[in-house]
Enzyme design. Structure first.
Site, mmCIF file in Angstrom:
data_model
loop_
_atom_site.group_PDB
_atom_site.id
_atom_site.type_symbol
_atom_site.label_atom_id
_atom_site.label_comp_id
_atom_site.label_asym_id
_atom_site.label_seq_id
_atom_site.Cartn_x
_atom_site.Cartn_y
_atom_site.Cartn_z
ATOM 1 N N SER A 117 -11.387 2.699 39.931
ATOM 2 C CA SER A 117 -12.097 1.433 39.719
ATOM 3 C C SER A 117 -11.367 0.529 38.747
ATOM 4 O O SER A 117 -10.680 0.997 37.825
ATOM 5 C CB SER A 117 -13.497 1.723 39.167
ATOM 6 O OG SER A 117 -14.144 0.545 38.760
ATOM 7 N N TYR A 141 -19.244 4.448 32.981
ATOM 8 C CA TYR A 141 -18.751 4.563 34.352
ATOM 9 C C TYR A 141 -17.227 4.404 34.397
ATOM 10 O O TYR A 141 -16.515 5.247 34.951
ATOM 11 C CB TYR A 141 -19.414 3.512 35.238
ATOM 12 C CG TYR A 141 -18.702 3.305 36.555
ATOM 13 C CD1 TYR A 141 -18.669 4.312 37.519
ATOM 14 C CD2 TYR A 141 -18.043 2.106 36.836
ATOM 15 C CE1 TYR A 141 -17.999 4.130 38.726
ATOM 16 C CE2 TYR A 141 -17.384 1.924 38.026
ATOM 17 C CZ TYR A 141 -17.359 2.927 38.969
ATOM 18 O OH TYR A 141 -16.689 2.752 40.147
ATOM 19 N N LYS A 145 -13.990 7.235 35.210
ATOM 20 C CA LYS A 145 -12.891 7.029 36.162
ATOM 21 C C LYS A 145 -11.530 7.214 35.484
ATOM 22 O O LYS A 145 -10.616 7.822 36.055
ATOM 23 C CB LYS A 145 -12.995 5.629 36.780
ATOM 24 C CG LYS A 145 -14.200 5.425 37.682
ATOM 25 C CD LYS A 145 -14.087 6.200 38.984
ATOM 26 C CE LYS A 145 -15.178 5.822 39.961
ATOM 27 N NZ LYS A 145 -15.053 6.484 41.266
#
Length: 329
Positions: A117, A141, A145
């Site tokens: 991402s 989040y 990643k």
């Protein structure tokens, strides 16, 4: 060639399953169906329901199905939720990847394409963002990643598992036949929320924040059509097999659109004067994210077909008109 698609019942994963099958690959799907939809999985694929963290199950699938490579899409991905419940994200996303890499090592499956991402970059110091831009995520989040990318790097060094991490920006649209699209509960993505408002004719669509450091005060994002995105995954898989080299690539169209510009494009495509309100900022959202995808275009020979906001929204609109209630239709 047999590909295990993890998270293959989700929005992006189900599109990957369809395009892999259309390109002649044999596909096996593993999905826990926490957020995915069984009806989204192409019936040409073999389906297993189960959790990625179940290393025994994953190992059995890798061996029994004679898997050659893995595409991994199974991650929790809601930025606001990750700010409120970070441990859920570290448990699922990071531990899930560790279990997968251990299973791949034990089964001697050495090729992995990972859905990373742009959230790994955090707030960029300059635009567009290149692969060597500083990595400083501002939400759990994005941090998961980035941690996963580091884990993959060391798994390559120690166990020879070759991987490509694809750092993509905002994904939207549907499959070319309009049958595989976004159906989240709750829906947090901008374009489907705009189009849901157009379909239902209600006044609930909200733009979160109009005081960002952008030309109109709303977030600017680089949107990529989902079929273009999966084309890049297939090219990345071919690259891995050809070169046996791990790498990382940005995926984006290199065009930044603000939330208000996306709204105007949606009004043009749908012919509906979609109402909206301005709400407070969501925590963890950067002002602007726009990709430099030169590396993917040069090395993978990737060329996105949907470059304009109108083309991308038209693809999503086809899905939303046919699926007012998602896969329940």
């Amino acid at each position: 060639m047999r590909i295990l698609v993890i998270g293959g019942a989700g929005y992006i994963g189900s599109n990957a399953v369809k395009q892999l099958l259309d390109n002649g690959y044999e596909v096996v799907v593993l999905d826990a169906l926490y957020t995915g939809h069984r009806l989204a999985v192409d019936n040409r694929a073999k389906f297993y329901q189960g959790d990625l963290k179940n290393k025994f199950l994953v190992s059995q699938i890798l061996r029994n199905e004679k898997i050659d490579a893995v595409m991994h899409f199974a991650a929790y991905s809601l930025v606001p939720e990750s700010m409120k419940n970070p441990l859920k994200y570290y448990d699922n996303n990071v531990w899930g990847m560790i279990a997968l890499l251990e299973a791949m090592r034990d089964a001697r499956v050495n090729y992995l394409v990972f859905s990373s991402s742009a959230a790994t970059y955090g707030i960029p110091k300059k635009l567009p963002i290149t692969e060597d831009s500083p990595l400083n995520p501002i939400n759990p989040y994005g941090d998961t990643k980035l941690m996963i990318e580091k884990i993959m790097h060391w798994a390559d060094k120690a166990d020879g598992i070759k991987s490509v991490a694809l750092r993509y920006f905002n994904v939207a649209g549907a499959s070319k036949d309009g049958q595989t699209g976004e159906d989240h509960a709750p829906e947090t993505h901008l374009i489907p929320n705009i189009l849901n408002s157009a379909v239902k004719g209600d006044n609930k669509f909200t733009i979160f924040g109009d005081d960002y450091d952008t030309h109109d005060g709303t977030n600017v994002r680089d949107y990529i059509q989902v079929t273009d995105l999966i084309d890049a995954h297939i090219l990345a898989l071919q690259y891995l097999i050809k070169t046996n080299l791990s790498d990382v690539f940005n995926l984006g169209t290199e065009h930044g659109y603000s939330n208000l510009e996306i709204l105007q494009a949606a009004r043009k495509v749908t012919g509906i004067q979609i109402p909206y309100t301005i709400g407070p900022r969501r925590s963890g959202d950067p002002d602007s994210l726009v990709a430099d995808s030169t590396k993917a275009r040069t090395i993978l020979h990737w060329q996105p077909q949907f470059e304009s906001a109108e083309d991308l929204i038209a693809s999503a609109w086809q899905w939303h008109q046919a699926h007012h209630h998602g896969y329940e239709d």
